[in-house]
Design an enzyme around this catalytic site. Sequence first.
Site, PDB file in Angstrom:
ATOM      1  N   LYS A  48       0.885  -1.164  -0.026  1.00 38.28           N
ATOM      2  CA  LYS A  48       0.008  -0.162  -0.259  1.00 38.28           C
ATOM      3  C   LYS A  48       0.793   1.413  -0.043  1.00 38.28           C
ATOM      4  CE  LYS A  48      -4.071   1.847   2.177  1.00 38.28           C
ATOM      5  NZ  LYS A  48      -4.536   2.368   0.960  1.00 38.28           N
ATOM      6  N   GLY A  53       6.275   1.201   5.639  1.00 40.42           N
ATOM      7  CA  GLY A  53       7.278   0.193   4.922  1.00 40.42           C
ATOM      8  C   GLY A  53       7.490   0.441   3.705  1.00 40.42           C
ATOM      9  N   CYS A  54       6.108   0.631   2.957  1.00 40.87           N
ATOM     10  CA  CYS A  54       6.092   0.816   1.591  1.00 40.87           C
ATOM     11  C   CYS A  54       6.690   2.204   1.141  1.00 40.87           C
ATOM     12  CB  CYS A  54       4.944   0.927   1.133  1.00 40.87           C
ATOM     13  SG  CYS A  54       4.087  -0.867   1.279  1.00 40.87           S
ATOM     14  N   THR A  55       6.858   3.206   2.101  1.00 41.11           N
ATOM     15  CA  THR A  55       7.702   4.598   1.834  1.00 41.11           C
ATOM     16  C   THR A  55       8.890   4.280   1.789  1.00 41.11           C
ATOM     17  OG1 THR A  55       5.509   5.678   2.484  1.00 41.11           O
ATOM     18  CG2 THR A  55       7.565   6.892   2.572  1.00 41.11           C
ATOM     19  N   ALA A  58      10.038   2.426  -1.181  1.00 40.15           N
ATOM     20  CA  ALA A  58       9.989   3.319  -2.544  1.00 40.15           C
ATOM     21  C   ALA A  58      11.169   4.386  -2.647  1.00 40.15           C
ATOM     22  CB  ALA A  58       8.484   4.022  -2.573  1.00 40.15           C
TER      23      ALA A  58
END
EC number: 1.11.1.24
Length: 160
Positions: A48, A53-55, A58
Amino acid sequence: MTTESTNDQIRLSPGDPAPEFSLTDDKGEKVSLSDFRGRKVIVYFYPKADTPGCTTEACDFRDSLTELNDQRVDVVGISPDSVEALAKFRDKYELTFPLLSDADKSVMTAYGAFGEKKNYGKIVQGVIRSTFVIDEEGIIHTAKYNVKATGHVARIIKEL
């Protein structure tokens, strides 16, 4: 195909052909795996946009993009987020590689990046954070499942 299966879940392995895809990116344009023929491409799947974590993941790819591009490697991130959510994520963190929307999770499923996983000790259905290095001919070079958001970009770069 040399895929491994865990609980009827697909797992791709080095040497397998990468499943073709054509998805809409954060700018509303179609992006296909075949667009990257002749170059290596890292395709990573994340749960998401704009979550911690995804930030982190990325931004690690963003910060390593020059080094990767110098090695003739492109990066594509894929999540089930809407195109609008991906555009906000891109703008907020100044991401400079395509983010693709796989709302129906069909591409994630083809790569084995959607299915059963453990979340806080419980088995749930969801996106399995996964990273693939696909070679110039569209063949899986590296397949990593259940990667940690922090530090795995550096490990991928070392393996290139």
